[in-house]
Design an enzyme around this catalytic site. Structure first.
Site, PDB file in Angstrom:
ATOM      1  N   GLU A  96      30.546   5.467   3.655  1.00 52.96           N
ATOM      2  CA  GLU A  96      30.522   4.062   4.038  1.00 52.96           C
ATOM      3  C   GLU A  96      30.283   3.188   2.800  1.00 52.96           C
ATOM      4  O   GLU A  96      29.964   2.014   2.911  1.00 52.96           O
ATOM      5  CB  GLU A  96      29.471   3.803   5.121  1.00 52.96           C
ATOM      6  CG  GLU A  96      28.069   4.219   4.761  1.00 52.96           C
ATOM      7  CD  GLU A  96      27.068   3.793   5.807  1.00 52.96           C
ATOM      8  OE1 GLU A  96      26.913   2.585   6.015  1.00 52.96           O
ATOM      9  OE2 GLU A  96      26.438   4.677   6.433  1.00 52.96           O
ATOM     10  N   LYS A 135      10.159  10.569  14.669  1.00 47.69           N
ATOM     11  CA  LYS A 135      10.271   9.663  15.824  1.00 47.69           C
ATOM     12  C   LYS A 135      11.348  10.189  16.788  1.00 47.69           C
ATOM     13  O   LYS A 135      11.163  10.202  17.999  1.00 47.69           O
ATOM     14  CB  LYS A 135      10.696   8.256  15.360  1.00 47.69           C
ATOM     15  CG  LYS A 135       9.629   7.428  14.660  1.00 47.69           C
ATOM     16  CD  LYS A 135      10.241   6.070  14.285  1.00 47.69           C
ATOM     17  CE  LYS A 135       9.406   5.263  13.329  1.00 47.69           C
ATOM     18  NZ  LYS A 135       8.222   4.652  13.914  1.00 47.69           N
ATOM     19  N   SER A 151      17.393  -1.181  14.743  1.00 50.65           N
ATOM     20  CA  SER A 151      18.137   0.025  14.357  1.00 50.65           C
ATOM     21  C   SER A 151      17.392   1.290  14.791  1.00 50.65           C
ATOM     22  O   SER A 151      18.020   2.289  15.158  1.00 50.65           O
ATOM     23  CB  SER A 151      18.403   0.044  12.851  1.00 50.65           C
ATOM     24  OG  SER A 151      17.226   0.273  12.102  1.00 50.65           O
ATOM     25  N   ASN A 160      17.778   7.556   1.614  1.00 52.61           N
ATOM     26  CA  ASN A 160      18.892   7.600   2.563  1.00 52.61           C
ATOM     27  C   ASN A 160      20.201   7.821   1.820  1.00 52.61           C
ATOM     28  O   ASN A 160      20.578   7.034   0.947  1.00 52.61           O
ATOM     29  CB  ASN A 160      18.951   6.287   3.368  1.00 52.61           C
ATOM     30  CG  ASN A 160      19.863   6.423   4.589  1.00 52.61           C
ATOM     31  OD1 ASN A 160      20.518   7.453   4.779  1.00 52.61           O
ATOM     32  ND2 ASN A 160      19.894   5.404   5.425  1.00 52.61           N
ATOM     33  N   SER A 170      25.003   4.074  12.514  1.00 53.87           N
ATOM     34  CA  SER A 170      24.801   2.747  13.108  1.00 53.87           C
ATOM     35  C   SER A 170      26.108   2.154  13.590  1.00 53.87           C
ATOM     36  O   SER A 170      27.175   2.446  13.056  1.00 53.87           O
ATOM     37  CB  SER A 170      24.183   1.818  12.064  1.00 53.87           C
ATOM     38  OG  SER A 170      22.826   2.118  11.899  1.00 53.87           O
ATOM     39  N   ASP A 178       0.868  -1.180   0.000  1.00 61.90           N
ATOM     40  CA  ASP A 178       0.000   0.000   0.000  1.00 61.90           C
ATOM     41  C   ASP A 178       0.907   1.233   0.000  1.00 61.90           C
ATOM     42  O   ASP A 178       1.779   1.366   0.865  1.00 61.90           O
ATOM     43  CB  ASP A 178      -0.874  -0.039   1.263  1.00 61.90           C
ATOM     44  CG  ASP A 178      -1.841   1.125   1.340  1.00 61.90           C
ATOM     45  OD1 ASP A 178      -2.877   0.963   1.994  1.00 61.90           O
ATOM     46  OD2 ASP A 178      -1.547   2.206   0.773  1.00 61.90           O
ATOM     47  N   HIS A 206      19.675  13.096  11.249  1.00 63.05           N
ATOM     48  CA  HIS A 206      20.003  12.094  10.235  1.00 63.05           C
ATOM     49  C   HIS A 206      18.685  11.431   9.822  1.00 63.05           C
ATOM     50  O   HIS A 206      17.908  11.019  10.681  1.00 63.05           O
ATOM     51  CB  HIS A 206      20.980  11.064  10.801  1.00 63.05           C
ATOM     52  CG  HIS A 206      21.067   9.843   9.930  1.00 63.05           C
ATOM     53  ND1 HIS A 206      21.388   9.927   8.592  1.00 63.05           N
ATOM     54  CD2 HIS A 206      20.825   8.531  10.175  1.00 63.05           C
ATOM     55  CE1 HIS A 206      21.362   8.717   8.068  1.00 63.05           C
ATOM     56  NE2 HIS A 206      21.017   7.855   8.997  1.00 63.05           N
ATOM     57  N   THR A 232      14.167   2.098   1.679  1.00 61.61           N
ATOM     58  CA  THR A 232      14.925   3.181   2.330  1.00 61.61           C
ATOM     59  C   THR A 232      16.311   3.360   1.695  1.00 61.61           C
ATOM     60  O   THR A 232      17.227   3.866   2.329  1.00 61.61           O
ATOM     61  CB  THR A 232      15.053   2.941   3.858  1.00 61.61           C
ATOM     62  OG1 THR A 232      15.760   1.717   4.086  1.00 61.61           O
ATOM     63  CG2 THR A 232      13.691   2.862   4.520  1.00 61.61           C
ATOM     64  N   CYS A 270      26.748   6.418   9.025  1.00 65.90           N
ATOM     65  CA  CYS A 270      26.244   7.736   8.601  1.00 65.90           C
ATOM     66  C   CYS A 270      26.820   8.884   9.410  1.00 65.90           C
ATOM     67  O   CYS A 270      26.612  10.050   9.073  1.00 65.90           O
ATOM     68  CB  CYS A 270      24.720   7.776   8.708  1.00 65.90           C
ATOM     69  SG  CYS A 270      23.931   6.465   7.800  1.00 65.90           S
TER      70      CYS A 270
HETATM   71  P1  HMG Z   1       8.996  -2.498   7.498  1.00 67.97           P
HETATM   72  O1  HMG Z   1       8.946  -3.746   8.291  1.00 67.97           O
HETATM   73  O2  HMG Z   1       8.884  -2.603   6.032  1.00 67.97           O
HETATM   74  O3  HMG Z   1       7.864  -1.454   7.870  1.00 67.97           O
HETATM   75  O4  HMG Z   1      10.369  -1.778   7.884  1.00 67.97           O
HETATM   76  P2  HMG Z   1       6.874  -1.387   9.141  1.00 67.97           P
HETATM   77  O5  HMG Z   1       5.919  -2.495   9.079  1.00 67.97           O
HETATM   78  O6  HMG Z   1       7.684  -1.148  10.402  1.00 67.97           O
HETATM   79  O7  HMG Z   1       6.105  -0.043   8.722  1.00 67.97           O
HETATM   80  C1  HMG Z   1       6.768   1.167   8.675  1.00 67.97           C
HETATM   81  C2  HMG Z   1       5.782   2.246   9.137  1.00 67.97           C
HETATM   82  O8  HMG Z   1       4.739   2.360   8.148  1.00 67.97           O
HETATM   83  C3  HMG Z   1       5.068   1.919  10.457  1.00 67.97           C
HETATM   84  O9  HMG Z   1       4.883   3.138  11.134  1.00 67.97           O
HETATM   85  C4  HMG Z   1       3.699   1.411   9.986  1.00 67.97           C
HETATM   86  O10 HMG Z   1       2.678   1.555  10.952  1.00 67.97           O
HETATM   87  C5  HMG Z   1       3.467   2.311   8.793  1.00 67.97           C
HETATM   88  P3  HMG Z   1       5.452   3.322  12.645  1.00 67.97           P
HETATM   89  O11 HMG Z   1       4.800   2.299  13.459  1.00 67.97           O
HETATM   90  O12 HMG Z   1       6.955   3.094  12.547  1.00 67.97           O
HETATM   91  O13 HMG Z   1       5.144   4.747  12.965  1.00 67.97           O
HETATM   92  N1  HMG Z   1       2.503   1.779   7.811  1.00 67.97           N
HETATM   93  C6  HMG Z   1       1.599   2.546   7.183  1.00 67.97           C
HETATM   94  N2  HMG Z   1       1.300   3.859   7.282  1.00 67.97           N
HETATM   95  C7  HMG Z   1       0.315   4.352   6.482  1.00 67.97           C
HETATM   96  N3  HMG Z   1      -0.392   3.574   5.599  1.00 67.97           N
HETATM   97  C8  HMG Z   1      -0.118   2.258   5.476  1.00 67.97           C
HETATM   98  C9  HMG Z   1       0.903   1.683   6.296  1.00 67.97           C
HETATM   99  N4  HMG Z   1       1.422   0.435   6.414  1.00 67.97           N
HETATM  100  C10 HMG Z   1       2.411   0.522   7.345  1.00 67.97           C
HETATM  101  N5  HMG Z   1      -0.806   1.519   4.609  1.00 67.97           N
HETATM  102  C11 HMG Z   1      12.095  -0.184   8.160  1.00 67.97           C
HETATM  103  C12 HMG Z   1      10.615  -0.392   7.903  1.00 67.97           C
HETATM  104  C13 HMG Z   1      12.395   1.295   8.223  1.00 67.97           C
HETATM  105  C14 HMG Z   1      12.510  -0.833   9.476  1.00 67.97           C
HETATM  106  C15 HMG Z   1      12.898  -0.836   6.997  1.00 67.97           C
HETATM  107  O14 HMG Z   1      12.637  -0.143   5.817  1.00 67.97           O
HETATM  108  C16 HMG Z   1      14.381  -0.905   7.237  1.00 67.97           C
HETATM  109  O15 HMG Z   1      14.898  -1.850   7.819  1.00 67.97           O
HETATM  110  N6  HMG Z   1      15.190   0.143   6.767  1.00 67.97           N
HETATM  111  C17 HMG Z   1      16.615   0.194   6.969  1.00 67.97           C
HETATM  112  C18 HMG Z   1      16.987   0.492   8.392  1.00 67.97           C
HETATM  113  C19 HMG Z   1      16.775   1.922   8.805  1.00 67.97           C
HETATM  114  O16 HMG Z   1      16.604   2.799   7.990  1.00 67.97           O
HETATM  115  N7  HMG Z   1      16.857   2.170  10.129  1.00 67.97           N
HETATM  116  C20 HMG Z   1      16.724   3.493  10.670  1.00 67.97           C
HETATM  117  C21 HMG Z   1      17.527   3.711  11.943  1.00 67.97           C
HETATM  118  S1  HMG Z   1      19.237   3.231  11.745  1.00 67.97           S
HETATM  119  C22 HMG Z   1      19.970   4.558  10.898  1.00 67.97           C
HETATM  120  O17 HMG Z   1      19.404   5.604  10.776  1.00 67.97           O
HETATM  121  C23 HMG Z   1      21.320   4.327  10.321  1.00 67.97           C
HETATM  122  C24 HMG Z   1      21.371   4.051   8.831  1.00 67.97           C
HETATM  123  O18 HMG Z   1      21.155   5.243   8.107  1.00 67.97           O
HETATM  124  C25 HMG Z   1      22.706   3.412   8.480  1.00 67.97           C
HETATM  125  C26 HMG Z   1      23.977   4.149   8.883  1.00 67.97           C
HETATM  126  O19 HMG Z   1      24.128   4.726   9.950  1.00 67.97           O
HETATM  127  O20 HMG Z   1      24.925   4.027   8.100  1.00 67.97           O
HETATM  128  C27 HMG Z   1      20.317   3.054   8.387  1.00 67.97           C
END
Ligand code: HMG
Length: 391
Positions: free
Chosen positions: A83, A246, A205, A280, A312, A33, A237, A156, A115
């Protein structure tokens, strides 16, 4: 050495890729969706590098306008944060140094801590300018974020480079002491040397990021930082833009601040405009947030901005910048918008093909297809040596 010297970001320019994948196309492919992408994670599209683009070509494209405007005479240091390194020994910055014709009397080095790297580069640059205020440091952050196809993290991805000229009497933002610091050994996101794509514990994460927000703020308070009410805006970030919301809500609830939706939007809403379209960009992400804020806010003269840098693994820093009166004269708003708008949308199959590409490792001569219309390209590889050229 004077402690009251104004040092900070004098100029900032960014570049991104030739191609873009709209989240609508990804959602159609995997049956998600679109609300999950547009609202749930707050992303509209992600930048995808052409076959002849990488961190070096993006970095050179970001830095070229900075050098064109300010000259290179005072640049004695280039710090390249990434990175998505292309070599285990040679700094990607050395290629950029050559492509831009920077003076040979310079030190060039690459930095890594996920990052967070660009913030370390900025702080190291400030330290060098303290030692000799006649010098300027070119700080470059350039990354391609790649996760496995069909994984939850795929949505992402993104790519961009930011170039910042750090110097005394800056035109844009004075960076202040103190900083709040935090390090914790966590495996929330990592990429072993043998992998092209990152591994990630998605939920973990987000928790690690929020713990780091808490850690840096507590340390910032201990170091005698400003109270929360003094900040006009906050740049975070942004691995996806919803993460900034958040994080800010978490910070406010820690400090007993106003978690009203409108107040949060006023504090961070403008900072998400470019990241929502680029995805990202790892080290560059925080500074794309700054560019979006400076380009869109009404008047930030003398206003304090809070910066939360997270990488991270994990290392984080909270620091303050004060926007310099007259900063608007130094902005690159039209060019920034153009860097995003000029991208060509990909069909899903084209994106998938680009994602699966990798440079041959046999040591032979291989030319890369000419796809980018940007100023620099990766022409090919020969004898295991990358060959870059202006386009
Ligand atoms: P996921 O399992 O696909 O998504 O992973 P989800 O099920 O957690 O849903 C995401 C959000 O969408 C949730 O909202 C849902 O409710 C909402 P939340 O509860 O979080 O507020 N949702 C909807 N909203 C509206 N309409 C809908 C609907 N369906 C669901 N229909 C995840 C998402 C970001 C975890 C994944 O994409 C991922 O693993 N990404 C990579 C990791 C990441 O970005 N982590 C962030 C923190 S770590 C960081 O920032 C460092 C990094 O940049 C690396 C570095 O430092 O080098 C990553």
């Amino acid at each position: 050495m004077p402690n009251d010297l104004d040092i900070g970001i004098h100029d900032l320019s960014f570049s991104t890729t030739e191609f873009v994948l709209p989240h609508t196309v990804l959602a159609e492919h995997n049956g998600t969706d679109i609300g999950k992408y547009h609202v749930g994670i707050g992303q509209r599209s992600l930048s995808v590098p052409a076959a002849d683009e990488d961190i070096v070509t993006m970095a050179a494209a970001a830095a070229a306008p900075v050098v064109a405007r300010n000259g290179s005479d005072q640049i004695r240091t280039v710090v390249f944060a990434t990175e998505s390194s292309v070599d285990q020994a040679k700094s990607a910055g050395v290629y950029v140094h050559a492509l831009l014709g920077l003076p040979p009397a310079a030190r060039v080095v690459e930095l890594k801590q996920a990052c967070y790297g660009a913030t370390a580069a900025l702080q190291f640059g400030i330290g060098l300018v303290h030692r000799d205020p006649t010098q300027r440091v070119l700080v470059i952050a350039s990354d391609v974020s790649r996760y496995d196809l069909d994984s939850p993290a795929e949505a992402t991805q993104g790519a961009a480079a930011v170039a910042m000229l750090v110097g005394a009497n800056p035109g844009l933002v004075r960076v202040e002491a103190p900083s709040g610091l935090f390090t914790a050994d966590v495996m929330d996101f990592w990429r072993p040397n043998y992998r092209d794509t990152a591994l990630v514990d998605g939920e973990g994460s987000i928790i690690a990021y929020l713990q780091a927000v808490e850690g840096v703020w507590k340390d910032y308070e201990r170091q005698g930082g400003r109270p929360l009410e003094e900040f006009r805006a906050f740049c975070y970030h942004q691995p996806f833009t919803k993460m900034a919301y958040k994080a800010h809500r978490h910070l406010l609830s820690l400090c007993g601040g106003d978690t009203d939706k409108g107040a949060i939007e006023r504090a961070i809403g403008l900072t998400t405009a470019y990241n929502a379209e680029v995805g990202n960009s790892y080290t560059a992400s925080l500074y794309l947030g700054l560019a979006a804020l400076l380009d869109q806010a009404d008047d930030l003269n003398d206003e304090a901005v809070g910066f939360l840098s997270y990488g991270s693994g994990s290392v984080a820093e909270f620091f303050t910048g004060t926007v310099v009166p007259g900063y608007r004269e130094h902005l690159r708003t039209a060019a920034n918008r153009e860097a995003i708008d000029r991208r060509t949308p990909l069909a899903y199959a084209e994106y998938r093909e680009l994602h699966q590409r990798s440079l041959p490792t046999d040591g032979g001569e291989h030319l890369t297809p000419a796809q980018t219309t940007g100023p620099f390209r990766l022409a090919g590889i020969r004898d295991h040596k990358r060959r870059y050229e202006p386009r």
